[in-house]
Write a protein that holds these residues in place. Structure first.
Motif, PDB file in Angstrom:
ATOM      1  N   LYS A   1       0.834  -1.204   0.000  1.00  0.00           N
ATOM      2  CA  LYS A   1       0.000   0.000   0.000  1.00  0.00           C
ATOM      3  C   LYS A   1       0.869   1.255   0.000  1.00  0.00           C
ATOM      4  O   LYS A   1       0.642   2.203  -0.758  1.00  0.00           O
TER       5      LYS A   1
ATOM      6  N   PHE B   1       2.728   1.561  -3.535  1.00  0.00           N
ATOM      7  CA  PHE B   1       1.936   1.979  -4.703  1.00  0.00           C
ATOM      8  C   PHE B   1       1.194   3.296  -4.468  1.00  0.00           C
ATOM      9  O   PHE B   1       0.953   4.051  -5.416  1.00  0.00           O
TER      10      PHE B   1
ATOM     11  N   GLN C   1      -1.893   4.144  -4.076  1.00  0.00           N
ATOM     12  CA  GLN C   1      -3.016   4.318  -5.004  1.00  0.00           C
ATOM     13  C   GLN C   1      -4.248   4.821  -4.253  1.00  0.00           C
ATOM     14  O   GLN C   1      -4.650   4.233  -3.246  1.00  0.00           O
TER      15      GLN C   1
ATOM     16  N   TRP D   1      -4.290   4.003   1.697  1.00  0.00           N
ATOM     17  CA  TRP D   1      -4.270   3.654   0.284  1.00  0.00           C
ATOM     18  C   TRP D   1      -5.075   2.409  -0.053  1.00  0.00           C
ATOM     19  O   TRP D   1      -5.492   1.661   0.842  1.00  0.00           O
ATOM     20  N   SER D   2      -5.246   2.176  -1.342  1.00  0.00           N
ATOM     21  CA  SER D   2      -6.197   1.173  -1.830  1.00  0.00           C
ATOM     22  C   SER D   2      -5.580  -0.161  -2.224  1.00  0.00           C
ATOM     23  O   SER D   2      -6.192  -1.211  -2.038  1.00  0.00           O
ATOM     24  N   LEU D   3      -4.375  -0.159  -2.794  1.00  0.00           N
ATOM     25  CA  LEU D   3      -3.795  -1.357  -3.412  1.00  0.00           C
ATOM     26  C   LEU D   3      -2.686  -1.959  -2.547  1.00  0.00           C
ATOM     27  O   LEU D   3      -1.707  -1.260  -2.234  1.00  0.00           O
TER      28      LEU D   3
ATOM     29  N   TYR E   1     -10.719  -1.077  -5.845  1.00  0.00           N
ATOM     30  CA  TYR E   1     -10.909  -1.473  -7.241  1.00  0.00           C
ATOM     31  C   TYR E   1     -10.904  -2.996  -7.337  1.00  0.00           C
ATOM     32  O   TYR E   1     -10.447  -3.689  -6.420  1.00  0.00           O
TER      33      TYR E   1
ATOM     34  N   ASP F   1      -7.529  -4.426  -6.917  1.00  0.00           N
ATOM     35  CA  ASP F   1      -7.054  -4.405  -5.529  1.00  0.00           C
ATOM     36  C   ASP F   1      -7.378  -5.722  -4.822  1.00  0.00           C
ATOM     37  O   ASP F   1      -6.528  -6.299  -4.132  1.00  0.00           O
TER      38      ASP F   1
END
Length: 227
Positions: free
Chosen positions: A102, A105, A107, A126-128, A174, A177
């Motif tokens: 996270k 990246f 993201q 973060w997302s990923l 996403y 993810d």
């Protein structure tokens, strides 16, 4: 019955998930398959009351199921306790790796781009990849390597998929993810258990070879003495 080794046929549920997750990550599509899928699922989530609570409860139930399996193996089959510990450590390492990725990246989450069902975490969260998907499929991997019951593994795969899809429906992740989280969650418990099993077989095999050699020497000595 507990599984003493990792058999390929018992890993069929994990293999199916791995193939599907890899396809979601790699298959090209106009406008990005992940983004299009995320927009559609998150718009659907707006019609589900308290979607975040529903999917959090699902993850808790999955964790309880995995903990029950570990507890049963620990209580009923003491010889399998080391394997249970190794597989569980794999889940912890998968989570730590997820947190590190996270930060790497960095993201932003989809809820920062459009309206979603769940409250969007603050900037910097973060997302990923998805921690929820990592933990959910890590729990599935633990059950797969500890029990020789593929039906239970398939059932847990279904629940884990619901957890992963739920994170997309909420709009906090996403599609890619949760796909990456699923791969990460399954990979580390499985790899650590495979390494542990191979190491244990080598340790257990060496004494047997020495015993065979000593038995042969004893038999030769007895034969020579009788002559």
């Amino acid at each position: 019955m507990p599984s003493r080794t990792v058999r390929a046929r018992r890993l069929a549920p994990l293999i199916v998930v791995a193939v599907a997750a890899t396809a979601l990550i790699l298959v090209p599509a106009p406008g990005s398959l992940s983004v299009v899928g995320t927009k559609w699922l998150s718009s659907f989530g707006l019609s589900i009351p308290r979607a975040d609570l529903v999917f959090e409860v699902t993850l808790v139930l999955l964790a309880l199921a995995a903990a029950s399996v570990i507890g049963w193996v620990w209580w009923k089959h003491p010889s399998q306790r080391p394997r249970a510990v190794v597989a569980s450590i794999g889940v912890v390492l998968a989570y730590v790796t997820s947190e590190a990725l996270k930060a790497l990246f960095a993201q932003a989450r989809p809820c920062s781009r459009w309206v979603t069902a769940a409250e969007c975490p603050p900037a910097g969260d973060w997302s990923l990849p998805s921690n929820h998907a990592t933990l959910a499929f890590g729990a599935v991997a633990v059950v797969a390597v500890l029990l020789a019951r593929s039906a239970l593994t398939w059932a847990m795969v279904g629940v884990a998929v619901l957890v992963a899809v739920g994170r997309v429906v909420e709009g906090v992740h996403y599609v890619h993810d949760v796909a990456i989280g699923a791969l990460l969650g399954m990979a580390l418990p499985l790899l650590l258990t495979l390494v542990f099993d191979a190491s244990r077989r080598r340790r257990n095999g060496s004494p047997r070879r020495r015993d065979v050699g000593s038995d042969r020497g004893t038999n030769t000595a007895l034969t020579g003495s009788s002559e």
